[in-house]
Design a protein around this motif. Structure first.
Motif, PDB file in Angstrom:
ATOM      1  N   PHE A  25       0.835  -1.201   0.000  1.00  0.00           N
ATOM      2  CA  PHE A  25       0.000   0.000   0.000  1.00  0.00           C
ATOM      3  C   PHE A  25       0.876   1.259   0.000  1.00  0.00           C
ATOM      4  CE2 PHE A  25      -2.230   3.291   2.512  1.00  0.00           C
ATOM      5  CZ  PHE A  25      -3.337   3.495   1.699  1.00  0.00           C
ATOM      6  N   PHE A  26       1.873   1.290   0.894  1.00  0.00           N
ATOM      7  CA  PHE A  26       2.776   2.432   0.963  1.00  0.00           C
ATOM      8  C   PHE A  26       3.530   2.612  -0.352  1.00  0.00           C
ATOM      9  CE2 PHE A  26       3.040   1.441   5.715  1.00  0.00           C
ATOM     10  CZ  PHE A  26       2.076   2.365   6.042  1.00  0.00           C
ATOM     11  N   ASP A  27       4.063   1.511  -0.868  1.00  0.00           N
ATOM     12  CA  ASP A  27       4.824   1.572  -2.116  1.00  0.00           C
ATOM     13  C   ASP A  27       3.974   2.087  -3.274  1.00  0.00           C
ATOM     14  OD1 ASP A  27       7.001   0.572  -0.725  1.00  0.00           O
ATOM     15  OD2 ASP A  27       6.798  -1.475  -1.517  1.00  0.00           O
ATOM     16  N   SER A  28       2.715   1.642  -3.337  1.00  0.00           N
ATOM     17  CA  SER A  28       1.856   2.076  -4.441  1.00  0.00           C
ATOM     18  C   SER A  28       1.537   3.568  -4.338  1.00  0.00           C
ATOM     19  CB  SER A  28       0.578   1.237  -4.514  1.00  0.00           C
ATOM     20  OG  SER A  28      -0.238   1.461  -3.399  1.00  0.00           O
ATOM     21  N   LEU A  29       1.318   4.066  -3.129  1.00  0.00           N
ATOM     22  CA  LEU A  29       1.056   5.499  -2.964  1.00  0.00           C
ATOM     23  C   LEU A  29       2.304   6.325  -3.271  1.00  0.00           C
ATOM     24  CD1 LEU A  29      -1.195   5.678   0.224  1.00  0.00           C
ATOM     25  CD2 LEU A  29      -1.842   6.239  -2.115  1.00  0.00           C
ATOM     26  N   GLU A  30       3.450   5.845  -2.810  1.00  0.00           N
ATOM     27  CA  GLU A  30       4.696   6.565  -3.080  1.00  0.00           C
ATOM     28  C   GLU A  30       5.005   6.563  -4.573  1.00  0.00           C
ATOM     29  OE1 GLU A  30       7.185   4.531  -0.272  1.00  0.00           O
ATOM     30  OE2 GLU A  30       6.679   5.930   1.329  1.00  0.00           O
ATOM     31  N   ALA A  31       4.730   5.453  -5.255  1.00  0.00           N
ATOM     32  CA  ALA A  31       4.928   5.391  -6.706  1.00  0.00           C
ATOM     33  C   ALA A  31       3.970   6.338  -7.420  1.00  0.00           C
ATOM     34  CB  ALA A  31       4.733   3.954  -7.200  1.00  0.00           C
ATOM     35  N   LYS A  32       2.755   6.421  -6.928  1.00  0.00           N
ATOM     36  CA  LYS A  32       1.754   7.310  -7.519  1.00  0.00           C
ATOM     37  C   LYS A  32       2.216   8.763  -7.466  1.00  0.00           C
ATOM     38  CE  LYS A  32      -3.229   8.078  -7.352  1.00  0.00           C
ATOM     39  NZ  LYS A  32      -4.479   7.738  -6.675  1.00  0.00           N
ATOM     40  N   LEU A  33       2.900   9.135  -6.387  1.00  0.00           N
ATOM     41  CA  LEU A  33       3.388  10.500  -6.239  1.00  0.00           C
ATOM     42  C   LEU A  33       4.448  10.846  -7.289  1.00  0.00           C
ATOM     43  CD1 LEU A  33       3.668  10.848  -2.364  1.00  0.00           C
ATOM     44  CD2 LEU A  33       1.987  11.931  -3.868  1.00  0.00           C
ATOM     45  N   LYS A  34       5.098   9.837  -7.838  1.00  0.00           N
ATOM     46  CA  LYS A  34       6.148  10.059  -8.840  1.00  0.00           C
ATOM     47  C   LYS A  34       5.579  10.190 -10.250  1.00  0.00           C
ATOM     48  CE  LYS A  34       9.555   7.698  -6.031  1.00  0.00           C
ATOM     49  NZ  LYS A  34      10.354   6.506  -5.839  1.00  0.00           N
ATOM     50  N   THR A  35       4.269  10.057 -10.384  1.00  0.00           N
ATOM     51  CA  THR A  35       3.631  10.148 -11.696  1.00  0.00           C
ATOM     52  C   THR A  35       2.970  11.513 -11.855  1.00  0.00           C
ATOM     53  OG1 THR A  35       1.523   9.234 -10.942  1.00  0.00           O
ATOM     54  CG2 THR A  35       3.189   7.654 -11.704  1.00  0.00           C
ATOM     55  N   ASN A  36       2.469  11.759 -13.039  1.00  0.00           N
ATOM     56  CA  ASN A  36       1.793  13.016 -13.347  1.00  0.00           C
ATOM     57  C   ASN A  36       0.310  12.882 -12.976  1.00  0.00           C
ATOM     58  OD1 ASN A  36       1.277  15.561 -14.279  1.00  0.00           O
ATOM     59  ND2 ASN A  36       1.195  14.969 -16.423  1.00  0.00           N
ATOM     60  N   ILE A  37      -0.011  13.236 -11.734  1.00  0.00           N
ATOM     61  CA  ILE A  37      -1.390  13.140 -11.254  1.00  0.00           C
ATOM     62  C   ILE A  37      -1.894  14.527 -10.888  1.00  0.00           C
ATOM     63  CG2 ILE A  37      -1.248  10.740 -10.471  1.00  0.00           C
ATOM     64  CD1 ILE A  37      -0.740  11.756  -7.638  1.00  0.00           C
ATOM     65  N   SER A  38      -3.192  14.649 -10.758  1.00  0.00           N
ATOM     66  CA  SER A  38      -3.784  15.945 -10.411  1.00  0.00           C
ATOM     67  C   SER A  38      -3.411  16.354  -8.984  1.00  0.00           C
ATOM     68  CB  SER A  38      -5.311  15.869 -10.536  1.00  0.00           C
ATOM     69  OG  SER A  38      -5.846  15.064  -9.502  1.00  0.00           O
ATOM     70  N   VAL A  39      -3.575  17.619  -8.696  1.00  0.00           N
ATOM     71  CA  VAL A  39      -3.307  18.134  -7.351  1.00  0.00           C
ATOM     72  C   VAL A  39      -4.177  17.412  -6.336  1.00  0.00           C
ATOM     73  CG1 VAL A  39      -3.489  20.171  -5.859  1.00  0.00           C
ATOM     74  CG2 VAL A  39      -2.521  20.385  -8.150  1.00  0.00           C
ATOM     75  N   SER A  40      -5.439  17.210  -6.684  1.00  0.00           N
ATOM     76  CA  SER A  40      -6.355  16.527  -5.774  1.00  0.00           C
ATOM     77  C   SER A  40      -5.879  15.104  -5.470  1.00  0.00           C
ATOM     78  CB  SER A  40      -7.755  16.496  -6.390  1.00  0.00           C
ATOM     79  OG  SER A  40      -8.656  15.895  -5.502  1.00  0.00           O
ATOM     80  N   GLU A  41      -5.461  14.372  -6.481  1.00  0.00           N
ATOM     81  CA  GLU A  41      -4.960  13.005  -6.267  1.00  0.00           C
ATOM     82  C   GLU A  41      -3.677  13.010  -5.447  1.00  0.00           C
ATOM     83  OE1 GLU A  41      -6.103  10.282 -10.036  1.00  0.00           O
ATOM     84  OE2 GLU A  41      -4.944  12.087 -10.529  1.00  0.00           O
ATOM     85  N   ARG A  42      -2.841  14.014  -5.682  1.00  0.00           N
ATOM     86  CA  ARG A  42      -1.578  14.119  -4.942  1.00  0.00           C
ATOM     87  C   ARG A  42      -1.851  14.418  -3.460  1.00  0.00           C
ATOM     88  NH1 ARG A  42       3.342  14.132  -6.715  1.00  0.00           N
ATOM     89  NH2 ARG A  42       2.651  14.322  -8.866  1.00  0.00           N
ATOM     90  N   VAL A  43      -2.774  15.343  -3.205  1.00  0.00           N
ATOM     91  CA  VAL A  43      -3.133  15.661  -1.817  1.00  0.00           C
ATOM     92  C   VAL A  43      -3.718  14.418  -1.138  1.00  0.00           C
ATOM     93  CG1 VAL A  43      -4.699  17.003  -0.340  1.00  0.00           C
ATOM     94  CG2 VAL A  43      -3.439  18.138  -2.172  1.00  0.00           C
ATOM     95  N   ASP A  44      -4.574  13.697  -1.841  1.00  0.00           N
ATOM     96  CA  ASP A  44      -5.150  12.465  -1.283  1.00  0.00           C
ATOM     97  C   ASP A  44      -4.063  11.448  -0.940  1.00  0.00           C
ATOM     98  OD1 ASP A  44      -7.785  13.335  -1.382  1.00  0.00           O
ATOM     99  OD2 ASP A  44      -8.225  12.322  -3.276  1.00  0.00           O
ATOM    100  N   ALA A  45      -3.115  11.275  -1.851  1.00  0.00           N
ATOM    101  CA  ALA A  45      -2.033  10.303  -1.615  1.00  0.00           C
ATOM    102  C   ALA A  45      -1.178  10.725  -0.424  1.00  0.00           C
ATOM    103  CB  ALA A  45      -1.174  10.144  -2.872  1.00  0.00           C
ATOM    104  N   LEU A  46      -0.825  12.012  -0.361  1.00  0.00           N
ATOM    105  CA  LEU A  46      -0.028  12.505   0.767  1.00  0.00           C
ATOM    106  C   LEU A  46      -0.791  12.375   2.082  1.00  0.00           C
ATOM    107  CD1 LEU A  46       1.494  15.641  -0.971  1.00  0.00           C
ATOM    108  CD2 LEU A  46       2.765  13.622  -0.182  1.00  0.00           C
ATOM    109  N   TYR A  47      -2.097  12.677   2.045  1.00  0.00           N
ATOM    110  CA  TYR A  47      -2.926  12.525   3.237  1.00  0.00           C
ATOM    111  C   TYR A  47      -2.924  11.067   3.709  1.00  0.00           C
ATOM    112  CZ  TYR A  47      -7.027  12.024   6.181  1.00  0.00           C
ATOM    113  OH  TYR A  47      -7.860  11.701   7.217  1.00  0.00           O
ATOM    114  N   ASN A  48      -3.151  10.147   2.774  1.00  0.00           N
ATOM    115  CA  ASN A  48      -3.191   8.725   3.141  1.00  0.00           C
ATOM    116  C   ASN A  48      -1.853   8.231   3.671  1.00  0.00           C
ATOM    117  OD1 ASN A  48      -5.905   7.860   2.689  1.00  0.00           O
ATOM    118  ND2 ASN A  48      -5.557   8.137   0.506  1.00  0.00           N
ATOM    119  N   LEU A  49      -0.759   8.678   3.065  1.00  0.00           N
ATOM    120  CA  LEU A  49       0.564   8.285   3.573  1.00  0.00           C
ATOM    121  C   LEU A  49       0.791   8.846   4.969  1.00  0.00           C
ATOM    122  CD1 LEU A  49       2.659   8.652   0.326  1.00  0.00           C
ATOM    123  CD2 LEU A  49       2.411   6.560   1.677  1.00  0.00           C
ATOM    124  N   SER A  50       0.411  10.108   5.168  1.00  0.00           N
ATOM    125  CA  SER A  50       0.572  10.716   6.484  1.00  0.00           C
ATOM    126  C   SER A  50      -0.264   9.977   7.526  1.00  0.00           C
ATOM    127  CB  SER A  50       0.162  12.189   6.430  1.00  0.00           C
ATOM    128  OG  SER A  50       0.208  12.759   7.715  1.00  0.00           O
TER     129      SER A  50
END
Length: 166
Positions: A25-50
């Motif tokens: 789960f952590f790896d998939s979210l961290e990998a997602k952050l390295k891709t070209n995603i929307s601000v909303s998706e990035r905030v969601d991923a950072l929130y979930n990791l936090s």
């Protein structure tokens, strides 16, 4: 004795599998952050990791929180900023630092009220009530939980934590 050994073995296997799933789960979210995603998706991923790291690694949780808040503020989206405030509240909850938790949840509540976001107001009341309960301030906790319940008919989803802790 044989049953006890079998039970311990099952718990160890489950624990190992659970850790592997969490790491995926952590790896998939961290990998997602390295891709070209929307601000909303990035905030969601950072929130979930936090939030998730807040349960096991406070230092890493705060790192993701700072990124989440910085991005949320640049997006000028009050929902994103409220999520970031809530994320830090979750970190302080894991630390047992209830005064800081209360501060950040109050920030989330104030922002939700300013933006007239009923769902976030309700969630903030619930979280503040849970914080007061953890501090042993039961009257304040009850007041907040009752505010949550008054708003509950007006929101699409419920905060399941209230039913386990009220």
């Amino acid at each position: 004795m044989k049953k006890l050994s079998k039970s311990i073995l099952i718990l160890l296997i489950y624990s190992y599998q659970s850790k592997a799933v969490n790491q995926h789960f952590f790896d998939s979210l961290e990998a997602k952050l390295k891709t070209n995603i929307s601000v909303s998706e990035r905030v969601d991923a950072l929130y979930n990791l936090s939030y998730q790291y807040g349960l096991i690694n406070i230092k890493l949780a705060k790192k993701y929180w700072y990124e989440c808040l910085a991005l949320a503020k640049t997006s000028k989206n009050s929902h994103h900023v409220g999520m970031a405030f809530n994320a830090l509240g979750n970190v302080y909850d894991s630390e047992g630092n209830y005064d800081s938790l209360l501060y950040w949840q109050q920030q989330a509540l104030d922002l939700a009220k300013k933006s007239h976001n009923i769902q976030n107001i309700a969630i903030a009341y619930c979280n503040i009530g849970l914080c007061y309960k953890a501090k042993g301030e039961y009257e304040k906790s009850l007041e907040c939980q009752l505010q949550y319940l008054k708003l509950k008919p007006n929101i699409k989803e419920r905060n399941p934590r209230i039913y386990g802790f009220i």
